[in-house]
Scaffold this motif. Structure first.
Motif, short mmCIF file in Angstrom:
data_model
loop_
_atom_site.label_atom_id
_atom_site.label_comp_id
_atom_site.label_asym_id
_atom_site.label_seq_id
_atom_site.Cartn_x
_atom_site.Cartn_y
_atom_site.Cartn_z
N GLY A 132 32.08 33.42 43.65
CA GLY A 132 31.61 34.43 42.71
C GLY A 132 32.43 35.70 42.81
N THR A 133 31.91 36.77 42.25
CA THR A 133 32.59 38.07 42.20
C THR A 133 31.61 39.16 42.58
OG1 THR A 133 34.15 37.36 40.49
CG2 THR A 133 33.79 39.73 40.71
N VAL A 134 32.09 40.14 43.34
CA VAL A 134 31.28 41.30 43.68
C VAL A 134 32.18 42.53 43.65
CG1 VAL A 134 31.67 41.08 46.18
CG2 VAL A 134 29.63 42.27 45.34
N THR A 135 31.61 43.65 43.22
CA THR A 135 32.35 44.92 43.20
C THR A 135 31.69 45.89 44.17
OG1 THR A 135 32.97 44.59 40.89
CG2 THR A 135 33.21 46.81 41.79
N TYR A 136 32.48 46.44 45.07
CA TYR A 136 32.02 47.49 45.97
C TYR A 136 32.70 48.80 45.58
CZ TYR A 136 30.22 43.71 48.91
OH TYR A 136 29.54 42.62 49.39
N TYR A 137 32.06 49.92 45.94
CA TYR A 137 32.55 51.24 45.53
C TYR A 137 32.72 52.12 46.76
CZ TYR A 137 30.98 49.47 41.03
OH TYR A 137 30.80 48.70 39.91
N SER A 138 33.94 52.62 46.95
CA SER A 138 34.25 53.42 48.14
C SER A 138 34.22 54.91 47.82
CB SER A 138 35.62 53.03 48.69
OG SER A 138 36.63 53.25 47.72
N GLU A 139 33.58 55.66 48.72
CA GLU A 139 33.43 57.10 48.57
C GLU A 139 34.02 57.78 49.81
OE1 GLU A 139 29.62 58.97 46.98
OE2 GLU A 139 29.43 59.42 49.12
N SER A 140 34.73 58.89 49.61
CA SER A 140 35.25 59.67 50.73
C SER A 140 34.22 60.69 51.17
CB SER A 140 36.54 60.40 50.32
OG SER A 140 37.55 59.50 49.96
N PRO A 154 36.33 51.66 42.80
CA PRO A 154 35.85 50.27 42.86
C PRO A 154 36.88 49.33 43.46
CG PRO A 154 36.56 50.80 40.63
CD PRO A 154 36.69 52.06 41.43
N VAL A 155 36.40 48.35 44.19
CA VAL A 155 37.24 47.26 44.70
C VAL A 155 36.51 45.94 44.40
CG1 VAL A 155 38.34 46.22 46.69
CG2 VAL A 155 38.18 48.71 46.52
N ILE A 156 37.20 45.02 43.72
CA ILE A 156 36.58 43.76 43.27
C ILE A 156 37.04 42.62 44.16
CG2 ILE A 156 36.31 42.15 41.35
CD1 ILE A 156 36.99 44.50 39.47
N LEU A 157 36.07 41.85 44.66
CA LEU A 157 36.36 40.64 45.45
C LEU A 157 35.92 39.42 44.65
CD1 LEU A 157 34.95 41.79 48.92
CD2 LEU A 157 37.27 42.08 48.04
N THR A 158 36.77 38.41 44.60
CA THR A 158 36.45 37.19 43.84
C THR A 158 36.89 35.95 44.61
OG1 THR A 158 36.78 38.36 41.72
CG2 THR A 158 36.78 35.95 41.66
N ILE A 159 35.97 34.99 44.73
CA ILE A 159 36.32 33.65 45.22
C ILE A 159 36.03 32.67 44.09
CG2 ILE A 159 35.82 31.82 46.88
CD1 ILE A 159 35.06 33.95 48.91
N ASN A 160 37.10 32.07 43.56
CA ASN A 160 36.94 31.11 42.47
C ASN A 160 36.67 29.72 43.02
OD1 ASN A 160 37.42 32.84 40.21
ND2 ASN A 160 39.59 32.89 40.76
N ALA A 161 35.76 29.03 42.38
CA ALA A 161 35.38 27.69 42.82
C ALA A 161 36.55 26.73 42.68
CB ALA A 161 34.19 27.19 42.01
#
Length: 206
Positions: A132-140, A154-161
């Motif tokens: 699936g895909t998830v987006t995380y958001y980084s703050e300083s 934002p940083v998007i992580l994706t693992i495709n089946a």
């Protein structure tokens, strides 16, 4: 009377120094502990620090207090947003891999991860270890002032089946003919996939 310290907001806020004069007196603000100039409005509406000095003046005798009280106003700047190490997209492995979001905070700040662009909840471990895909958001967050960046990166992580393996068209065994025949291996890929042939079960050459 107390000092005021705040993080910058947009539009920039205005801080106002306050103090309480004793009964029968009024306040006069100065820009120095002694001497100096009278300040009509002891405020701050820009990044930085300023100290004002409050003097009591007796309303009847016009006598000033022997000392002045200092009040410091500070507006700290916000740090820049983190710099993303980059979105990550990979195909599923077995056992499944773990992807980790990365970002770099400016000097003097640390990265805090969230599950939303604004608000949201702090994420201790910004990872993905399922399809699936998830987006995380980084703050300083500035280590000295505790001020946070105005926006998150934002940083998007994706693992495709991985697709299911092809269906074989069947092994082929024939007796030699003359001239020699050509046998061709066949298989059917699942919908949305294409076939790639190798000379080994793992690794090998295309």
């Amino acid at each position: 009377m107390e000092d005021i310290t705040e993080c910058e907001v947009s539009p920039i806020q205005t801080l106002t120094a306050t103090a309480t004069a004793p009964t029968g007196s009024t306040l006069v603000w100065y820009d120095a502990a002694t001497g100096g100039s009278i300040i009509a409005s002891p405020t701050l509406n820009s990044i930085g620090t300023v100290t004002y000095y409050a003097e009591s003046v007796n309303s009847t005798t016009n006598c000033p207090s022997l000392t002045r009280i200092a009040v410091t106003l500070t507006i700290n700047p916000l740090p820049l947003s983190p710099t993303s190490v980059g979105d990550i997209t990979e195909c599923e492995l077995s056992p499944i891999q773990t992807l980790t979001a990365g970002a770099t905070a400016p000097l003097g700040s640390t990265v805090v991860w969230y599950d939303a662009a604004t608000g949201g909840s702090v994420v201790a471990s910004p990872t993905l270890n399922s399809i699936g895909t998830v987006t995380y958001y980084s703050e300083s967050v500035n280590s000295a002032t505790n001020c946070s960046s105005s926006t998150r990166t934002p940083v998007i992580l994706t693992i495709n089946a991985a697709p299911i393996q092809p269906i074989s068209g069947g092994d082929i065994t024939e007796c030699e003919v003359s001239p020699i025949q050509t046998l061709t291996a066949t298989a059917t890929a699942p919908t949305g996939s294409t076939l790639v042939w190798y000379d080994a079960a793992t690794g090998g050459i295309l």
